[in-house]
Design an enzyme around this catalytic site. Sequence first.
Site, PDB file in Angstrom:
ATOM      1  N   ALA B  44       1.693  -1.136   0.287  1.00 55.83           N
ATOM      2  CA  ALA B  44      -0.133  -0.161  -0.241  1.00 55.83           C
ATOM      3  C   ALA B  44       1.311   1.253  -0.124  1.00 55.83           C
ATOM      4  CB  ALA B  44      -0.606  -0.065   1.039  1.00 55.83           C
ATOM      5  N   ARG B 330     -12.252 -18.636   5.465  1.00 53.72           N
ATOM      6  CA  ARG B 330     -11.322 -18.401   6.351  1.00 53.72           C
ATOM      7  C   ARG B 330     -11.788 -18.852   8.332  1.00 53.72           C
ATOM      8  NH1 ARG B 330      -6.324 -14.919   4.691  1.00 53.72           N
ATOM      9  NH2 ARG B 330      -6.042 -16.084   2.613  1.00 53.72           N
ATOM     10  N   HIS B 401      -3.940 -13.925  12.040  1.00 52.31           N
ATOM     11  CA  HIS B 401      -3.153 -13.565  10.278  1.00 52.31           C
ATOM     12  C   HIS B 401      -3.631 -12.443  10.099  1.00 52.31           C
ATOM     13  CE1 HIS B 401      -2.207 -14.228   6.306  1.00 52.31           C
ATOM     14  NE2 HIS B 401      -2.875 -14.035   6.057  1.00 52.31           N
ATOM     15  N   GLU B 425      -4.023  -2.532   4.754  1.00 54.25           N
ATOM     16  CA  GLU B 425      -4.358  -3.249   5.965  1.00 54.25           C
ATOM     17  C   GLU B 425      -4.700  -1.871   6.835  1.00 54.25           C
ATOM     18  OE1 GLU B 425      -2.519  -6.868   7.220  1.00 54.25           O
ATOM     19  OE2 GLU B 425      -3.730  -7.027   9.115  1.00 54.25           O
TER      20      GLU B 425
END
Lengths: 258, 637
Positions: B44, B330, B401, B425
Amino acid sequence: MRITLKVWRQSGPHATGRFETYQADQVSPDMSFLEMMDVVNEDLIGKGKEPIAFDHDCREGICGMCSMVINGMPHGPHRATTTCQLHMRSFKDGDRVTVEPFRARAFPVLRDLAVDRSSLDRVMQAGGFIGVATGNAPEANAAPIAKDAVDRAMDAAQCIGCGACVAACPNASAMLFTAAKVSHLGLLPQGQPERYRRVLGMVGQMDIEGFGGCTNFGECQEACPKEIGVWTIARLNGDFLKGSLTARGDKRGGGDAA
Amino acid sequence: MELNARIPSGPLEQKWDRHKFALKLVNPANKRKYTVIVVGSGLAGASAAASMGELGYQVRCFCFQDTPRRAHSIAAQGGINAAKNYQNDGDSIYRLFYDTVKGGDFRAREANVYRLAQVSVDIIDHCVAQGVPFAREYGGLLANRSFGGAQVSRTFYARGQTGQQLLLGAYSALERQIAGGTVAMFPRTEMLDLIVTEGRAVGIVTRDLVSGKVESHFADAVVLASGGYGNVFYLSTNAKGSNVTATYRAYKRGAAFANPCYTQIHPTCIPMSGDYQSKLTLMSESLRNDGRVWVPRAAGDKRAPGDIAEAERDYYLERKYPSFGNLCPRDIASRAAKEVCDEGRGVGETGLGVYLDFADSINRVGEDKIRERYGNLFDMYERITGENPYRVPMRIFPAVHYTMGGLWVDYNLMSTIPGLFVHGEANFSDHGANRLGASALMQGLADGYFVIPYTIGNYLAQVKPGSWRADSADAKAACVDATARVDRLLSINGTRTVDSFHRELGKIMWSDCGMARNQTGLAEALQRIPELRAEFWRSVRVLGRGEEFNQSLEKAGRVADFLEFGELMCRDALHREESCGGHFRTEHQTADGEARRDDDQFCYVGAWEYRGDDRAPVLHKEPLVFENVKLATRSYK
Ligand SMILES: Cc1cc2nc3c(=O)[nH]c(=O)nc-3n(C[C@H](O)[C@H](O)[C@H](O)COP(=O)(O)OP(=O)(O)OC[C@H]3O[C@@H](n4cnc5c(N)ncnc54)[C@H](O)[C@@H]3O)c2cc1C
Ligand code: FES
């Protein structure tokens, strides 16, 4: 397991360093080498002594941050394994292990086992890229690329930039590092327009940074945690020769990016 | 505080194009008068810094590693999604959009997700042009693999090192700009605080990690791309240095923190082996393409896997989710693993593990093919565990994670502080309550290559270049505060190491704010964390000096922030009286143990505003409006 460690301690770039000896008594074979170092450091802090500085981040063998020369070998005894992925099951109870920083003129020690590898970034700045600005790209599948070429490019592109090749080389040359990038990009059609500029720029910068020349010892290939081969150096040499013969005086690849 | 998402009007498919046209521009000659700070050089940050440099802005980019190429993004393994539909299997921008909204359990903003799906195709084009060696078929065209939560094959990959290759692409673009003089790089430099004056973000306070010097840097705008905060759990798949400091400090300066409790626990990681464990290692989700997950049918069955007959095995994902099987999302796969381990059917010494078995695939396509697909992952597994996964099934267990929560941003990726943009993130924007595999790389690069180049101009066009005041009281105070904090950490000289506090915090977070949460546990955590924090400030031992290379000091600063941030996470988890995606409240589940959302009450983004250390933060709500996707119960059965 009990391990005796002889570790290089150096408080700063200009300080003189020395070896100190530490005992690691409760070493589990499932520990990574760095986890063993963590335990030693916790113990040192408990005793009021400053912990051993060492670089690390991903601890999965991919970021290239960990270094260390272990028993004379960059990243230790295990083939194709970074220090962070080395596990204590590679050692025996009672072993004496010597730990030193990567040593090279172009990698000054910052503290203990941590060194400054920014010289490698500057080699990249001198041409380790394809000059394509965002927004210019053609459709990705417009030009097929043979799988073999991409696979081979990928073999070279896996370099993690750790500098083990430099630390292993008797001349402290960064030839394998540079050759990996030159090969990765040179094997792809996208890398062709800048192919010769790139190699001249990067090799020129290597000299400026104080890396030694390559005399084909091949130690780099043995030390490389990603098993990058000296075939990349052969490619670089070919490109360098061709580039030198046709060069028009411009040896820097970078510098006109904006 | 007002949460104005600035979602453009008009039909979903036209929002971004219309918005791009409506955004103000900075003329080419004026761009170099503007300075932009970028904190972070992961996908990013590096992509943002490089593309803003290409446009001609003066960029200053910071990272704590010794070179930008080592950012945590380097570790991403499996791949990056894009709606190219190269496989002719029914993919489209709309389908990628839909899968992402659904995968996120309907807790993401439609307009942002749609834009992400739109630009995904440009990312692949750009990366290929940069020389990223994506896997190809013999015909020379790009190959794809499947990832969880999707029934199409849209994931592009470079062996098991996709993040590495994408980051090296962005890094090389960044190095090119550094050589060209548009980007100045500050490696081994950590942001300790954000400088806000007259309500605008105008700079950061940093510490040089080699010399220890604390100083201020000023700019016309600041972009945070500092990654996720999974390390609040101590053990996670994140790199050791990943931290919350940059975003948490921005929160304390007035940026709203959205959905901090949304954490992704990844189902396929190598199980823990002992107390000294310093991190957990991911085995890419792509392995679930060819691996089958199972445990013994009977609790307490300690036989070797090879001795357990087919009929005595429970392939529980295939049993419970027949249509997605081993490729269910997930959060679902992780909870299912926890469930079978709770039943006493877990494998390995600790009983905290399940098998991921490749025997069938090896029989079907051959060991060579499996080696070609996952060789490096298998090698890594063997190095860590000492077991050969070509012969015996892998043992895996869920681990922390990824963090979907992050600083709140509007459609332009700007936080609630004007001039402070947040990428990757570090922001909350696209993944709702659960991120689908191969979507983080896509998002980081979308933000940096294709969103910020447009939206930053719109902001900058409205401010005068260089109009910050370096000598303002706020600017000086931020620098003085940061220095005082460093001094305070060094002066305590107590009895406990930084790591011991971090581990203890991690245990609290894992047991009370991990895979399953409930009111009692969260309330207890909310009591224990402040106690632990008080003890930290009483008895942590940080040796050495501030004006030197001091790794304990670096860690101490990060852990001090985690000790505050953990509390915010628990507070958020406690307030959200529903289960959604990675946030599973045991009080809110269906009869068969699936998450039960409460759309009437919780269909919003929860964004927290800081009000002082001795006051509770205030919750603000951004209602989520679904105009295109029908809110439904996720089903992967
Ligand atoms: C093991 C693993 C595998 C993954 N695999 C995949 C995958 O296959 N596909 C996928 O889509 N996603 C995957 N992910 C998720 C994905 O890798 C990350 O979410 C993504 O790379 C984050 O990128 P980023 O640029 O936001 O942050 P990061 O890459 O974490 O970069 C953060 C940057 O900020 C800097 N920084 C942080 N704090 C400070 C500070 N205080 N001061 C100065 N600088 C600071 C760091 O130095 C770094 O440069 C994986 C994650 C992990 C852990
Ligand atoms: S710590 Fe990343 S390669 Fe060793």
